[in-house]
Structures are given as structure tokens and as C-alpha cells.
Scaffold this active site. Structure first.
Site, PDB file in Angstrom:
ATOM      1  N   ASP A  18      62.411  58.553  17.198  1.00  0.00           N
ATOM      2  CA  ASP A  18      62.572  57.484  16.274  1.00  0.00           C
ATOM      3  C   ASP A  18      62.225  57.828  15.300  1.00  0.00           C
ATOM      4  O   ASP A  18      61.047  57.337  14.308  1.00  0.00           O
ATOM      5  CB  ASP A  18      61.082  57.277  17.007  1.00  0.00           C
ATOM      6  CG  ASP A  18      61.366  55.936  18.296  1.00  0.00           C
ATOM      7  OD1 ASP A  18      63.064  55.841  18.628  1.00  0.00           O
ATOM      8  OD2 ASP A  18      60.507  56.397  19.472  1.00  0.00           O
TER       9      ASP A  18
ATOM     10  N   HIS B 276      62.723  57.169  25.997  1.00  0.00           N
ATOM     11  CA  HIS B 276      61.344  57.363  25.752  1.00  0.00           C
ATOM     12  C   HIS B 276      61.027  57.523  27.700  1.00  0.00           C
ATOM     13  O   HIS B 276      59.864  57.071  27.957  1.00  0.00           O
ATOM     14  CB  HIS B 276      60.887  55.814  25.359  1.00  0.00           C
ATOM     15  CG  HIS B 276      60.901  55.057  24.297  1.00  0.00           C
ATOM     16  ND1 HIS B 276      61.886  56.064  23.605  1.00  0.00           N
ATOM     17  CD2 HIS B 276      60.084  54.961  22.945  1.00  0.00           C
ATOM     18  CE1 HIS B 276      61.371  55.856  22.248  1.00  0.00           C
ATOM     19  NE2 HIS B 276      60.884  54.578  22.180  1.00  0.00           N
TER      20      HIS B 276
ATOM     21  N   SER C  48      58.443  52.428  13.405  1.00  0.00           N
ATOM     22  CA  SER C  48      57.546  52.913  13.701  1.00  0.00           C
ATOM     23  C   SER C  48      57.074  53.359  15.116  1.00  0.00           C
ATOM     24  O   SER C  48      57.479  53.801  16.329  1.00  0.00           O
ATOM     25  CB  SER C  48      56.989  50.637  13.876  1.00  0.00           C
ATOM     26  OG  SER C  48      57.716  50.697  15.205  1.00  0.00           O
TER      27      SER C  48
ATOM     28  N   ARG D  44      57.515  59.085  28.044  1.00  0.00           N
ATOM     29  CA  ARG D  44      56.362  58.269  28.450  1.00  0.00           C
ATOM     30  C   ARG D  44      55.221  58.438  29.095  1.00  0.00           C
ATOM     31  O   ARG D  44      54.068  58.079  28.823  1.00  0.00           O
ATOM     32  CB  ARG D  44      57.059  56.446  27.886  1.00  0.00           C
ATOM     33  CG  ARG D  44      57.343  56.338  26.509  1.00  0.00           C
ATOM     34  CD  ARG D  44      56.616  57.358  25.309  1.00  0.00           C
ATOM     35  NE  ARG D  44      56.589  56.712  23.642  1.00  0.00           N
ATOM     36  CZ  ARG D  44      57.066  57.739  23.008  1.00  0.00           C
ATOM     37  NH1 ARG D  44      56.473  58.458  22.633  1.00  0.00           N
ATOM     38  NH2 ARG D  44      57.608  57.055  21.767  1.00  0.00           N
TER      39      ARG D  44
END
Length: 195
Positions: free
Chosen positions: A92, A31, A96, A34
Site C-alpha cells: 500500500d 489485507h 493512505s 488484518r
């Protein structure tokens, strides 16, 4: 819950590497796109020999809040002198993808899409001008190397026969998994969860 100050980013990992015999490649921060500050810290981390990963599944709100689009992140990393072998994309996929309000309260949940890997690489090639043979590594040989999947990520004798064939516009034409044709002429041949 242990939280790092915003400016610390990868400091804990870097301190472990500096103060122990644990090599930097034992860590795999993800990530890293981000936000812009984390992305920029990732450039320096990768230049020290560490792997970094960009997550391709996103929502418009993340991009509005400063997430660096994967295609742009890849181009900027390469321009900064980061070796392509240090960079991976993950999706991912089917996991979720939470959405929070300004107070950190969960307001919704989406699902990460596996197809975002292909889309991000395609965008890196078509929109950012990254050569296909370079861009494709972030979803093939690089993650296979990080995860020590010796039979994945490359076309070579003794490796699994996993291939995706693209047409001239970079659309998926044929998919072969473990030597079995799954999609041919853009039509699924094998359907269902366990086929």
C-alpha cells in the site's frame, strides 16, 4: 455499502468459484493478515489454489488489535502447507493508511511505506527463519505472476534488469532498475522524482 458478516470472510468469492466457471485465480484478496480470523480463512482459501496477499504497511494499533505480522503470517502459511507460489506481500506504498476509533470514525491518516516490503521479508528471514530464497518470492516472482508482468520478478534473459543486492546482514547495498544503477555501496546515485 455491502458488508459481509465477520464469519463469512471469503464466502462470496468461494461461492462464485463453486457456482460458476470463473476460476479461483481470477480473484486476488488482499489485507488477509488484518485479523486472525481472516488470516485463517486465507490459509484454507490458498490451499484451494487461490492467491492471497498480506499488506506490509501497518501501524502499531493494527497489530494490537490482532493483525498478523507479515513475517509471522508467511511462516505460519508455509507451516500449514500453503504453497509459497500462492502468497504475496504488497505495501500500500504511498497510499493512505487510515486509523479509526472504536465507533468506526476516522481519527487519523498515515501513509503506507514501500520500504515495508523489504522490512517484512528481512524479518521473515532473520526472525522467523524463512529461507531467503523462499521469502523473497513474495515480493518478486509471485506478484509478477499474479499481475502477469512477464518481464518482472525473476533474473532471466529477456526480463527487465531489476536487481537488489544485499550484504551479509541483509542490508541493501546496490539497486539496479531496468539495468541502471540507482544505489551503489548504500549510496543513492540517482535522486529526484523523475531521474
Amino acid at each position: 455499502m455491502f458488508m459481509l458478516a465477520t464469519a463469512d470472510h471469503l464466502k462470496v468469492i468461494e461461492q462464485v468459484v463453486e457456482q460458476t466457471d470463473i476460476p479461483i485465480r481470477q480473484f486476488y484478496p488482499t489485507h488477509m493478515n488484518r485479523n486472525l480470523h481472516l488470516f485463517e480463512a486465507g490459509i484454507e482459501y490458498a490451499k484451494k489454489g487461490g492467491w492471497i496477499d498480506f499488506t506490509t504497511s501497518s501501524i502499531p494499533k493494527f497489530l494490537e488489535e490482532g493483525e498478523v505480522k507479515c513475517s509471522v503470517a508467511l511462516k505460519r502459511m508455509l507451516e500449514a502447507g500453503v504453497d509459497i507460489g500462492q502468497i504475496t506481500f504488497t505495501s500500500d506504498g504511498q497510499a493512505s493508511l487510515p486509523d479509526f476509533d472504536k465507533n468506526g470514525e476516522l481519527i487519523g491518516l498515515q501513509i503506507g511505506q514501500v520500504s515495508s516490503l523489504y522490512e517484512a521479508v528481512k524479518e521473515a528471514v532473520l526472525s522467523e527463519g524463512v529461507p531467503l530464497e523462499v521469502a523473497i518470492r513474495v515480493i518478486t516472482s509471485n506478484p509478477a505472476a499474479v499481475l502477469k508482468l512477464k518481464q518482472k520478478g525473476r533474473i532471466e534473459a529477456g526480463c527487465d534488469a531489476d536487481l537488489v543486492l544485499l550484504d551479509d546482514s541483509l542490508e541493501i547495498d546496490t539497486v539496479i532498475a531496468m539495468g541502471k544503477v540507482m544505489v551503489e555501496n548504500k549510496l543513492p546515485i540517482v535522486k529526484g522524482t523523475f531521474e
